[in-house]
Design a protein around this motif. Structure first.
Motif, mmCIF file in Angstrom:
data_model
loop_
_atom_site.group_PDB
_atom_site.id
_atom_site.type_symbol
_atom_site.label_atom_id
_atom_site.label_comp_id
_atom_site.label_asym_id
_atom_site.label_seq_id
_atom_site.Cartn_x
_atom_site.Cartn_y
_atom_site.Cartn_z
ATOM 1 N N LEU A 84 -8.905 -8.645 -2.954
ATOM 2 C CA LEU A 84 -7.629 -7.940 -2.911
ATOM 3 C C LEU A 84 -7.726 -6.500 -3.396
ATOM 4 C CD1 LEU A 84 -5.196 -10.748 -4.055
ATOM 5 C CD2 LEU A 84 -5.567 -9.850 -1.773
ATOM 6 N N ASP A 85 -8.670 -6.216 -4.281
ATOM 7 C CA ASP A 85 -8.778 -4.846 -4.775
ATOM 8 C C ASP A 85 -9.301 -3.891 -3.707
ATOM 9 O OD1 ASP A 85 -11.261 -6.004 -4.792
ATOM 10 O OD2 ASP A 85 -11.859 -5.201 -6.745
ATOM 11 N N LYS A 86 -9.867 -4.415 -2.628
ATOM 12 C CA LYS A 86 -10.368 -3.578 -1.539
ATOM 13 C C LYS A 86 -9.347 -3.407 -0.415
ATOM 14 C CE LYS A 86 -15.179 -4.720 -2.353
ATOM 15 N NZ LYS A 86 -16.433 -5.212 -1.802
ATOM 16 N N LEU A 87 -8.221 -4.113 -0.509
ATOM 17 C CA LEU A 87 -7.198 -4.036 0.530
ATOM 18 C C LEU A 87 -6.062 -3.128 0.104
ATOM 19 C CD1 LEU A 87 -6.774 -7.776 1.556
ATOM 20 C CD2 LEU A 87 -7.957 -6.008 2.818
ATOM 21 N N GLY A 88 -5.500 -2.451 1.080
ATOM 22 C CA GLY A 88 -4.276 -1.711 0.832
ATOM 23 C C GLY A 88 -3.084 -2.638 1.004
ATOM 24 N N PHE A 89 -1.912 -2.191 0.565
ATOM 25 C CA PHE A 89 -0.735 -3.042 0.662
ATOM 26 C C PHE A 89 -0.365 -3.342 2.111
ATOM 27 C CE2 PHE A 89 0.336 -1.687 -3.794
ATOM 28 C CZ PHE A 89 0.294 -2.964 -4.332
ATOM 29 N N TYR A 108 -2.725 -16.744 -3.545
ATOM 30 C CA TYR A 108 -3.622 -15.628 -3.274
ATOM 31 C C TYR A 108 -2.975 -14.276 -3.582
ATOM 32 C CZ TYR A 108 -7.310 -13.124 -0.745
ATOM 33 O OH TYR A 108 -8.349 -12.313 -0.409
ATOM 34 N N PHE A 109 -1.689 -14.146 -3.282
ATOM 35 C CA PHE A 109 -1.034 -12.849 -3.418
ATOM 36 C C PHE A 109 -0.087 -12.742 -4.609
ATOM 37 C CE2 PHE A 109 -2.060 -12.739 1.164
ATOM 38 C CZ PHE A 109 -2.766 -11.559 1.171
ATOM 39 N N PHE A 110 0.054 -13.793 -5.410
ATOM 40 C CA PHE A 110 1.028 -13.761 -6.504
ATOM 41 C C PHE A 110 0.769 -12.622 -7.489
ATOM 42 C CE2 PHE A 110 2.383 -15.105 -10.774
ATOM 43 C CZ PHE A 110 3.748 -15.073 -10.557
ATOM 44 N N GLN A 111 -0.476 -12.434 -7.880
ATOM 45 C CA GLN A 111 -0.781 -11.372 -8.852
ATOM 46 C C GLN A 111 -0.447 -9.989 -8.293
ATOM 47 O OE1 GLN A 111 -1.562 -11.629 -12.026
ATOM 48 N NE2 GLN A 111 -1.449 -13.849 -11.854
ATOM 49 N N GLN A 112 -0.580 -9.819 -6.990
ATOM 50 C CA GLN A 112 -0.266 -8.519 -6.385
ATOM 51 C C GLN A 112 1.245 -8.261 -6.390
ATOM 52 O OE1 GLN A 112 -2.658 -6.330 -5.549
ATOM 53 N NE2 GLN A 112 -4.020 -7.874 -6.415
ATOM 54 N N PRO A 141 4.154 -3.289 -10.259
ATOM 55 C CA PRO A 141 5.379 -2.519 -9.980
ATOM 56 C C PRO A 141 5.335 -1.785 -8.638
ATOM 57 C CG PRO A 141 4.421 -1.900 -12.112
ATOM 58 C CD PRO A 141 3.492 -2.864 -11.469
ATOM 59 N N SER A 142 4.159 -1.492 -8.148
ATOM 60 C CA SER A 142 4.037 -0.749 -6.890
ATOM 61 C C SER A 142 3.996 -1.660 -5.662
ATOM 62 C CB SER A 142 2.781 0.118 -6.927
ATOM 63 O OG SER A 142 1.634 -0.696 -7.078
ATOM 64 N N ALA A 143 4.130 -2.959 -5.857
ATOM 65 C CA ALA A 143 4.053 -3.902 -4.728
ATOM 66 C C ALA A 143 5.261 -3.717 -3.812
ATOM 67 C CB ALA A 143 4.011 -5.331 -5.248
ATOM 68 N N PRO A 144 5.038 -3.673 -2.512
ATOM 69 C CA PRO A 144 6.154 -3.510 -1.577
ATOM 70 C C PRO A 144 7.017 -4.775 -1.501
ATOM 71 C CG PRO A 144 4.065 -3.641 -0.404
ATOM 72 C CD PRO A 144 3.752 -3.669 -1.858
ATOM 73 N N LYS A 145 8.278 -4.557 -1.208
ATOM 74 C CA LYS A 145 9.220 -5.678 -1.130
ATOM 75 C C LYS A 145 8.864 -6.640 -0.004
ATOM 76 C CE LYS A 145 13.254 -3.578 -3.210
ATOM 77 N NZ LYS A 145 14.676 -3.276 -3.070
ATOM 78 N N GLN A 146 8.304 -6.129 1.062
ATOM 79 C CA GLN A 146 7.963 -6.984 2.197
ATOM 80 C C GLN A 146 6.883 -8.003 1.803
ATOM 81 O OE1 GLN A 146 6.792 -4.811 5.660
ATOM 82 N NE2 GLN A 146 7.485 -6.420 7.048
ATOM 83 N N LEU A 147 5.922 -7.584 0.992
ATOM 84 C CA LEU A 147 4.893 -8.515 0.518
ATOM 85 C C LEU A 147 5.524 -9.588 -0.353
ATOM 86 C CD1 LEU A 147 1.882 -9.289 0.278
ATOM 87 C CD2 LEU A 147 1.777 -7.805 -1.737
ATOM 88 N N LYS A 148 6.389 -9.179 -1.270
ATOM 89 C CA LYS A 148 7.082 -10.144 -2.127
ATOM 90 C C LYS A 148 7.902 -11.112 -1.285
ATOM 91 C CE LYS A 148 7.507 -7.066 -6.089
ATOM 92 N NZ LYS A 148 8.437 -6.398 -7.016
ATOM 93 N N HIS A 149 8.524 -10.601 -0.244
ATOM 94 C CA HIS A 149 9.357 -11.412 0.638
ATOM 95 C C HIS A 149 8.546 -12.560 1.242
ATOM 96 C CE1 HIS A 149 12.526 -12.220 3.562
ATOM 97 N NE2 HIS A 149 11.592 -12.186 4.505
ATOM 98 N N TYR A 150 7.412 -12.258 1.843
ATOM 99 C CA TYR A 150 6.588 -13.284 2.479
ATOM 100 C C TYR A 150 5.971 -14.236 1.467
ATOM 101 C CZ TYR A 150 7.034 -10.905 6.926
ATOM 102 O OH TYR A 150 7.533 -10.357 8.072
#
Length: 98
Positions: free
Chosen positions: A4-9, A37-41, A45-54
């Protein structure tokens, strides 16, 4: 899966979206994997709302499937004998060899 550290949002959103929609193909564990897999991301604070949504919809879908399957199992185990021929047809019995 890439680290995950190598991926952009944007890439994370694409992967999470694919995993979310893949869960609708009767794969509730894919929703669980998406959440884990994505919970920590999503906590950043900079996590996009769309990621949180899914991610959180995946958790909700997984919990819903768990409740439905657990309820079905409880009903089936306790009431199968009262269903007669239908209960026998739904039951898979593997015969033991001699």
């Amino acid at each position: 899966m890439p680290k995950l550290d190598k991926l952009g949002f944007d890439e994370m959103i694409i992967i999470s979206k694919k995993m979310f929609y893949g869960g609708f193909a009767f794969l509730p564990f894919l929703w669980l994997v998406n959440f884990l897999y994505f919970f920590q991301q999503t906590r950043k604070p900079s996590a996009p709302k769309q990621l949180k949504h899914y991610v959180y919809l995946s958790l909700g879908g997984c919990l819903l499937w768990f409740i439905v399957l657990t309820t079905w199992y409880g009903i089936f185990v306790n009431e199968r004998t009262y269903w007669g021929a239908l209960g026998d047809k739904l039951t898979v019995v593997i015969p033991k060899g001699s």
